[in-house]
Design a protein around this motif. Structure first.
Motif, mmCIF file in Angstrom:
data_model
loop_
_atom_site.group_PDB
_atom_site.id
_atom_site.type_symbol
_atom_site.label_atom_id
_atom_site.label_comp_id
_atom_site.label_asym_id
_atom_site.label_seq_id
_atom_site.Cartn_x
_atom_site.Cartn_y
_atom_site.Cartn_z
ATOM 1 N N PRO A 87 -10.109 1.469 -5.116
ATOM 2 C CA PRO A 87 -8.858 2.001 -5.678
ATOM 3 C C PRO A 87 -8.961 3.480 -6.046
ATOM 4 O O PRO A 87 -10.047 3.976 -6.348
ATOM 5 C CB PRO A 87 -8.647 1.145 -6.940
ATOM 6 C CG PRO A 87 -9.555 -0.025 -6.802
ATOM 7 C CD PRO A 87 -10.694 0.405 -5.924
ATOM 8 N N ASP A 97 -3.693 1.543 -16.416
ATOM 9 C CA ASP A 97 -2.965 0.995 -15.268
ATOM 10 C C ASP A 97 -2.802 2.063 -14.188
ATOM 11 O O ASP A 97 -3.003 3.257 -14.430
ATOM 12 C CB ASP A 97 -1.629 0.366 -15.693
ATOM 13 C CG ASP A 97 -0.626 1.392 -16.181
ATOM 14 O OD1 ASP A 97 0.171 1.053 -17.063
ATOM 15 O OD2 ASP A 97 -0.627 2.543 -15.669
ATOM 16 N N ALA A 98 -2.432 1.575 -12.992
ATOM 17 C CA ALA A 98 -2.367 2.455 -11.824
ATOM 18 C C ALA A 98 -1.355 3.577 -12.035
ATOM 19 O O ALA A 98 -1.579 4.714 -11.604
ATOM 20 C CB ALA A 98 -2.019 1.639 -10.584
#
Ligand code: FPP
Ligand code: MG
Length: 357
Positions: A259, A298-299
């Motif tokens: 990620p 969080d993303a």
């Protein structure tokens, strides 16, 4: 097409015709000079030979753990470090063929360092697949890494290369120092550019420096040439790692195999982040808030910080630092014998600084 390494892939830049070496498509530009194609083919053959040498690793009495170590070793990887050794060796007038096990030792250490690094980082994936410690458990992954390191030193001993053994031991020490330093300043917004660059030099530059020097040593080059090769590799490794740091902010999960924003999520202030904090100190608040989140950021929050890092010009500034390292790498090559391999190494430095994935 399986790309062997940046060193091989480089010839693909112009257009897409391919040369096939032992069933593996090797990038070579249509219309590129025959000499350039020859170099790409030679390195592709070196990659095949290194792979064959690595495939010879036997699980022995380690059983399942030995098999897992072997699988991890053969599960991908661009073989950048052993191919760097091969290219420098050729630039210094030698041939890799008699030295393949000694050349491959650096890949064993690199693979081991990734096994351990993923445990330290608690990383779920590596190269787009579940990380080894997730598949086999932490204990097995630690032992698999230990085994690969031991094999590297054993192989250098069997090859009659005590100087390389000593040099590799020094590089492994530096890798550990880099990893420890990075760990010690995790979640520390005061970690600055000097810290980030030292971490890069130790955790990545050291092994690249070893790999390049090993090529000159195996070719029987004089001390000044060996020192220059080491300097080239060190600078190349720094450029490589800065480009990696940039990619963590701008790459895509598919291309990276992990990620985006993971360095920051893990609490690491890398080169672009350190530059961004120096350019816009107010970003420190967003970083602290992102680290303060239970269960990890969080993303969306990571993407917002990445956009600010880009917005203040820190990704461009980091690329410039990578280019400066590439220039230093190229300058060190002046000590190596002139010829097509030295030219190739010179271009590699630029490609590494500009690399996308
Ligand atoms: C990956 O880089 C990790 C390294 C380059 C070095 C890791 C070093 C150690 C674990 C110490 C030495 C250990 C052995 C067994 C030799 P990264 O963390 O920047 O990249 P990543 O995003 O792939 O984790
Ligand atoms: Mg890591």
């Amino acid at each position: 097409m399986k790309v062997c390494s940046a060193l091989v892939r480089a010839e693909a830049a112009v257009d897409g015709s391919a040369v096939v070496v032992e069933g593996r498509a090797v990038a070579a530009a249509r219309g590129s000079a025959p000499a350039a194609v020859e170099l790409a083919v030679a390195l592709a053959r070196d990659a095949e030979a290194v792979d064959a040498c690595l495939a010879g690793l036997q699980p022995g009495r380690l059983g399942g753990i030995g098999s897992a170590a072997r699988e991890h070793l053969l599960s991908g990887g661009k073989r950048v470090r052993p191919l760097l050794t091969c290219a420098v060796l050729r630039a210094c007038g030698g041939e890799p063929a008699p030295h393949l096990c000694a050349i491959s030792a650096v890949e064993l250490v690199h693979a081991a360092s990734l096994l351990h690094d993923d445990i330290i980082d608690d990383a779920p994936t590596r190269r787009g697949r579940p990380a080894a410690h997730v598949v086999m458990g932490t204990h097995a992954a630690v032992l698999a890494g230990d085994y690969l390191v031991a094999r590297a030193f054993e192989d250098l001993g069997a090859a009659g290369q005590p100087v390389l053994q000593a040099r590799l031991a020094q590089a492994v020490t530096e890798l550990c120092e880099g990893e420890a330093l990075e760990r010690a300043r995790r979640f520390d917004p005061a970690a600055d550019l000097e810290h980030a660059r030292l971490v890069n030099r130790l955790k990545t530059g050291a092994l690249f420096g070893y790999a390049a020097e090993a090529g000159a040593t195996l070719a029987g080059a004089p001390p000044a040439t060996r020192a220059a090769a080491r300097e080239y590799g060190l600078r190349l490794g720094e450029a490589f790692q800065i480009a990696d740091d940039v990619l963590d902010f701008e790459g895509s999960p598919g291309a990276l195999g992990k990620p985006v924003g993971q360095d920051l999520a893990q609490g690491a202030i890398t080169v672009p982040m350190a530059l961004a904090l120096a350019l816009e100190p107010a970003l420190g608040g967003a970083v602290a808030a992102c680290w303060g989140e239970g269960g990890g950021p969080d993303a969306g929050r990571l993407a917002a910080i990445a956009a600010r890092v880009r917005g203040v010009g820190a990704l461009a500034a980091a690329r410039d630092l990578a280019r400066a390292e590439a220039r230093r790498a190229r300058a060190a090559l002046a000590e190596l014998p002139a010829g097509p391999w030295r030219e190739r190494l010179s271009r590699v430095a630029d490609e590494v600084a500009e690399r996308g994935t």
